[in-house]
Design a protein around this motif. Sequence first.
Motif, PDB file in Angstrom:
ATOM      1  N   SER A 176     -32.045  -2.420 -20.255  1.00  0.00           N
ATOM      2  CA  SER A 176     -30.833  -2.034 -19.528  1.00  0.00           C
ATOM      3  C   SER A 176     -30.830  -0.566 -19.089  1.00  0.00           C
ATOM      4  CB  SER A 176     -29.604  -2.289 -20.400  1.00  0.00           C
ATOM      5  OG  SER A 176     -28.436  -1.826 -19.768  1.00  0.00           O
ATOM      6  N   LYS A 177     -30.218  -0.338 -17.919  1.00  0.00           N
ATOM      7  CA  LYS A 177     -30.018   1.028 -17.431  1.00  0.00           C
ATOM      8  C   LYS A 177     -28.541   1.400 -17.487  1.00  0.00           C
ATOM      9  CE  LYS A 177     -34.007   0.800 -14.364  1.00  0.00           C
ATOM     10  NZ  LYS A 177     -34.475   0.671 -12.963  1.00  0.00           N
ATOM     11  N   SER A 178     -27.724   0.519 -18.065  1.00  0.00           N
ATOM     12  CA  SER A 178     -26.279   0.762 -18.056  1.00  0.00           C
ATOM     13  C   SER A 178     -25.638   0.811 -19.441  1.00  0.00           C
ATOM     14  CB  SER A 178     -25.578  -0.318 -17.228  1.00  0.00           C
ATOM     15  OG  SER A 178     -25.769  -1.598 -17.815  1.00  0.00           O
ATOM     16  N   ILE A 179     -26.207   0.128 -20.436  1.00  0.00           N
ATOM     17  CA  ILE A 179     -25.567   0.072 -21.761  1.00  0.00           C
ATOM     18  C   ILE A 179     -25.567   1.446 -22.412  1.00  0.00           C
ATOM     19  CG2 ILE A 179     -25.659  -0.904 -24.094  1.00  0.00           C
ATOM     20  CD1 ILE A 179     -27.097  -3.338 -22.843  1.00  0.00           C
ATOM     21  N   SER A 180     -24.373   1.959 -22.716  1.00  0.00           N
ATOM     22  CA  SER A 180     -24.279   3.284 -23.329  1.00  0.00           C
ATOM     23  C   SER A 180     -23.789   3.217 -24.774  1.00  0.00           C
ATOM     24  CB  SER A 180     -23.338   4.183 -22.517  1.00  0.00           C
ATOM     25  OG  SER A 180     -22.034   3.635 -22.475  1.00  0.00           O
ATOM     26  N   SER A 181     -23.127   2.105 -25.151  1.00  0.00           N
ATOM     27  CA  SER A 181     -22.554   2.023 -26.494  1.00  0.00           C
ATOM     28  C   SER A 181     -22.746   0.617 -27.082  1.00  0.00           C
ATOM     29  CB  SER A 181     -21.062   2.347 -26.424  1.00  0.00           C
ATOM     30  OG  SER A 181     -20.438   2.165 -27.674  1.00  0.00           O
ATOM     31  N   VAL A 182     -23.203   0.560 -28.351  1.00  0.00           N
ATOM     32  CA  VAL A 182     -23.407  -0.715 -29.041  1.00  0.00           C
ATOM     33  C   VAL A 182     -22.791  -0.620 -30.436  1.00  0.00           C
ATOM     34  CG1 VAL A 182     -25.107  -2.357 -29.939  1.00  0.00           C
ATOM     35  CG2 VAL A 182     -25.561  -1.162 -27.784  1.00  0.00           C
ATOM     36  N   ASP A 183     -22.010  -1.620 -30.815  1.00  0.00           N
ATOM     37  CA  ASP A 183     -21.389  -1.655 -32.135  1.00  0.00           C
ATOM     38  C   ASP A 183     -21.921  -2.872 -32.889  1.00  0.00           C
ATOM     39  OD1 ASP A 183     -19.773  -1.717 -34.385  1.00  0.00           O
ATOM     40  OD2 ASP A 183     -17.948  -1.176 -33.299  1.00  0.00           O
ATOM     41  N   LEU A 184     -22.706  -2.620 -33.937  1.00  0.00           N
ATOM     42  CA  LEU A 184     -23.290  -3.688 -34.752  1.00  0.00           C
ATOM     43  C   LEU A 184     -22.868  -3.549 -36.223  1.00  0.00           C
ATOM     44  CD1 LEU A 184     -26.856  -3.774 -33.165  1.00  0.00           C
ATOM     45  CD2 LEU A 184     -25.205  -5.652 -33.130  1.00  0.00           C
ATOM     46  N   ARG A 185     -21.736  -2.934 -36.466  1.00  0.00           N
ATOM     47  CA  ARG A 185     -21.277  -2.751 -37.844  1.00  0.00           C
ATOM     48  C   ARG A 185     -20.983  -4.087 -38.526  1.00  0.00           C
ATOM     49  NH1 ARG A 185     -16.091   0.455 -37.219  1.00  0.00           N
ATOM     50  NH2 ARG A 185     -16.072  -0.737 -35.282  1.00  0.00           N
ATOM     51  N   ARG A 186     -21.077  -4.077 -39.855  1.00  0.00           N
ATOM     52  CA  ARG A 186     -20.753  -5.236 -40.689  1.00  0.00           C
ATOM     53  C   ARG A 186     -21.539  -6.491 -40.305  1.00  0.00           C
ATOM     54  NH1 ARG A 186     -16.003  -2.668 -39.933  1.00  0.00           N
ATOM     55  NH2 ARG A 186     -15.048  -4.172 -38.517  1.00  0.00           N
TER      56      ARG A 186
END
Length: 203
Positions: free
Chosen positions: A107-117
């Motif tokens: 990806s050239k657009s994904i800036s934030s990923v949340d994989l908590r828990r």
Amino acid sequence: HIAAAIKASKSISSVDLRRNKINAGGLRHLSEAIKKSSSIQQIRIWDEKIEAGAAFWPAKGEKIGDEGAELIAHFLQLDESIRSVILEDNEIGNPGAQHIAAAIKASKSISSVDLRRNKINAGGLRHLSEAIKKSSSIQQIRIWDEKIEAGAAFWPAKGEKIGDEGAELIAHFLQLDESIRSVILEDNEIGNPGAQHIAAAIK
């Protein structure tokens, strides 16, 4: 029906299905159709943000797991509009993390990923770490809730110490997550090289 049309068509290159009521059931059909299509280049399902929870997966309250992560990752690679991916508390393990890592890398657009828990340990973190290094857009990734505590559950081999390699891996993610308040790495055979990586992250 749309999936069948995509599969049969030799000309459809772009499909926009945003703001509809498509969940994992429909996505499975679309995913299979895309794999067999010779023309599709872009498909849009979400508006900038993916948030997968109970509404996404057919069984009420069911976690998406590795299968759902793989499905989402497939679409992430065909939609350059996605900025944020929120997959917290979904029983995603290392296989799912590997699929998400592939999507981040592409990806050239994904800036934030949340994989908590989730159930991601060092194996999945290695894939994510490599993907982040090759990403031109990622700015934040969240794996932990305010506190990192690395022990046997973190490292694949039961009871194994994380050592300098694990310290380096954790330090990489510390630099991308401003929410961490506490880092507990006691009794982990971390030497000077590992301490150096942690120091760089603290700095």
